[in-house]
Write a protein that holds these residues in place. Structure first.
Motif, short mmCIF file in Angstrom:
data_model
loop_
_atom_site.label_atom_id
_atom_site.label_comp_id
_atom_site.label_asym_id
_atom_site.label_seq_id
_atom_site.Cartn_x
_atom_site.Cartn_y
_atom_site.Cartn_z
N ILE A 46 -54.44 -19.06 24.60
CA ILE A 46 -53.73 -17.85 24.97
C ILE A 46 -54.75 -16.75 25.25
O ILE A 46 -55.56 -16.41 24.38
CB ILE A 46 -52.77 -17.40 23.85
N SER A 47 -54.74 -16.24 26.49
CA SER A 47 -55.69 -15.19 26.84
C SER A 47 -55.37 -13.92 26.07
O SER A 47 -54.21 -13.64 25.77
CB SER A 47 -55.66 -14.91 28.34
N LYS A 48 -56.41 -13.17 25.73
CA LYS A 48 -56.22 -11.91 25.02
C LYS A 48 -55.70 -10.86 25.98
O LYS A 48 -56.13 -10.79 27.12
CB LYS A 48 -57.52 -11.45 24.38
N ASN A 52 -53.63 -4.01 31.92
CA ASN A 52 -52.40 -4.45 32.60
C ASN A 52 -52.49 -5.88 33.10
O ASN A 52 -51.59 -6.34 33.81
CB ASN A 52 -52.10 -3.51 33.78
N LEU A 53 -53.55 -6.59 32.77
CA LEU A 53 -53.65 -7.98 33.19
C LEU A 53 -52.63 -8.83 32.44
O LEU A 53 -52.42 -8.65 31.24
CB LEU A 53 -55.06 -8.51 32.92
N PRO A 54 -51.95 -9.76 33.15
CA PRO A 54 -50.94 -10.58 32.48
C PRO A 54 -51.57 -11.56 31.48
O PRO A 54 -52.69 -12.02 31.65
CB PRO A 54 -50.28 -11.33 33.65
N ILE A 55 -50.81 -11.83 30.42
CA ILE A 55 -51.27 -12.82 29.45
C ILE A 55 -51.00 -14.21 30.01
O ILE A 55 -49.93 -14.49 30.55
CB ILE A 55 -50.53 -12.64 28.11
N LYS A 56 -51.98 -15.09 29.86
CA LYS A 56 -51.85 -16.45 30.38
C LYS A 56 -51.86 -17.42 29.20
O LYS A 56 -52.72 -17.34 28.31
CB LYS A 56 -53.00 -16.77 31.33
N VAL A 57 -50.89 -18.34 29.21
CA VAL A 57 -50.81 -19.38 28.18
C VAL A 57 -51.14 -20.71 28.84
O VAL A 57 -50.47 -21.11 29.81
CB VAL A 57 -49.42 -19.44 27.52
N LEU A 73 -44.12 -10.95 25.85
CA LEU A 73 -44.81 -12.14 25.36
C LEU A 73 -45.79 -11.76 24.25
O LEU A 73 -45.92 -12.47 23.25
CB LEU A 73 -45.54 -12.83 26.51
N GLU A 74 -46.44 -10.64 24.43
CA GLU A 74 -47.39 -10.17 23.42
C GLU A 74 -46.68 -9.89 22.10
O GLU A 74 -47.16 -10.26 21.02
CB GLU A 74 -48.08 -8.90 23.92
N ARG A 75 -45.52 -9.22 22.17
CA ARG A 75 -44.77 -8.94 20.95
C ARG A 75 -44.30 -10.23 20.30
O ARG A 75 -44.31 -10.35 19.07
CB ARG A 75 -43.58 -8.04 21.28
N MET A 76 -43.91 -11.18 21.10
CA MET A 76 -43.41 -12.43 20.55
C MET A 76 -44.51 -13.21 19.85
O MET A 76 -44.31 -13.78 18.77
CB MET A 76 -42.80 -13.29 21.67
N ARG A 81 -52.82 -10.73 17.97
CA ARG A 81 -53.64 -11.29 19.04
C ARG A 81 -54.19 -10.21 19.97
O ARG A 81 -55.02 -10.49 20.81
CB ARG A 81 -52.82 -12.28 19.87
N SER A 82 -53.72 -9.00 19.85
CA SER A 82 -54.17 -7.94 20.76
C SER A 82 -55.61 -7.55 20.44
O SER A 82 -55.96 -7.30 19.29
CB SER A 82 -53.27 -6.71 20.59
#
Length: 331
Positions: A46-48, A52-57, A73-76, A81-82
């Motif tokens: 999981i990318s950090k 504004n870059l999207p998180i990639k799984v 997704l970040e909150r979930m 992880r931030s």
């Protein structure tokens, strides 16, 4: 919570609708048109979050999921992880404070750091450097701007001998001074070079009504040499040029750079502070040698008359206005 987005199959740029949700078991469930897949978070890449870059799984089989709403997704997945950089990039007050701190640092660097570094470099600089730079500057001026003096040899000799006697009675200078005569069409003036050369122009010699008046201007130029204004200005300008060279990758030879800046400086003059320091030095030595600054004030008055209305107002000029300098000597 269900987070929708798109997924890319392994080794493919094809986009497919997909969604993910975090199960009570702690596994992440991926739903695509091909069905369901469940993976433990430890198996996923999981990318950090970064700005504004999207998180990639990225799943173990190479499948990639990109959420439509990265914040959901970040909150979930959990705020843990931030990354710190991500939090900083979203913290507007911290960004503003950082920019303000950078501006303060840059301002302090130019107002305090640069003068300190300049003085330190000038103090440790080999004597060959100002000597070589002065010779190059004079050669350039002779080639493009100056002409040989038309003063008689006897008059040049008399002034040179007086200059030598006067210099011998001054406190030690950083370099050995020497007098050079030239002719220039820009009116009465004199210049100091980094090697200790003082260039005096014919018009200045003709303007001076007494030897003491001429000496006051020569002492002013020796003040520039005493305070090493020439080399300090050269080093400061070269440091700025070097900073630009680092950024742009453009650079030239050190001596050539010094010489080019040196020609500009001696023809355009020094800063207001440097001129005031040279005035103070000249006034102090005039009192010590002749017991009065009257000849110096008289010389400034003569220069002021020749300047006429062509001199810039004090608030537009980097140099003190002649009238202000005359007033300073009257106090």
């Amino acid at each position: 919570m269900i987070v929708r987005g798109i997924c890319h199959p392994p080794r493919s740029s094809e986009k497919r609708d997909a969604s993910v949700q975090l199960l009570p078991s702690g596994q992440l469930q991926l739903v695509t048109e091909l069905g369901l897949q469940e993976w433990s978070l430890a198996e996923l890449e999981i990318s950090k979050p970064l700005g504004n870059l999207p998180i990639k799984v990225v799943f173990p089989d190479g499948m990639q999921f990109i959420a439509d709403d990265s914040r959901s997704l970040e909150r979930m997945l959990g705020a843990g992880r931030s990354s710190r950089l991500h939090r900083v990039e979203r913290n507007i007050p911290m960004i503003a404070a950082s920019l303000a701190a950078m501006l303060v640092v840059f301002a302090l660097m130019f107002t305090h750091g640069m003068p300190w570094l300049t003085g330190a470099l000038v103090r440790v600089m080999p004597v060959q450097v100002p000597q070589l730079v002065g010779e190059h500057v004079l050669a350039t001026l002779d080639e493009h701007m100056l002409e040989p003096s038309t003063l008689t040899l006897s008059r040049q000799t008399a002034i040179s001998e007086r200059f030598t006697r006067m210099s011998a009675n001054l406190p030690p200078l950083p370099v050995q001074p020497k007098l050079v005569f030239r002719r220039w069409g820009n009116g009465p003036n004199a210049m100091a070079l980094s090697d200790g050369s003082v260039i005096v122009f014919d018009d200045l010699v003709e303007l001076a009504e007494t030897s003491e008046q001429l000496d006051s201007i020569l002492l002013h130029e020796l003040g520039h040499i005493q305070h090493q204004h020439v080399m300090k200005s050269l080093v400061r300008s070269t440091l700025l040029s070097a900073a630009v060279a680092v950024v742009t990758g453009e650079s030239t030879g050190l001596i050539d750079t010094f010489s080019g800046i040196g020609v500009f400086l001696v023809t355009q003059g020094y800063s207001r502070t440097a001129e005031e320091e040279a005035d103070e030095y000249a006034a102090e030595q005039m009192v010590r040698l002749y017991g009065s600054v009257v000849p110096m004030r008289q010389m400034f008055e003569l220069l002021n008359k020749t300047a006429g209305s062509g001199e810039l107002p004090e608030w537009l000029s980097t140099h003190p206005e002649l009238e202000s300098r005359i007033e300073g000597l009257s106090q």
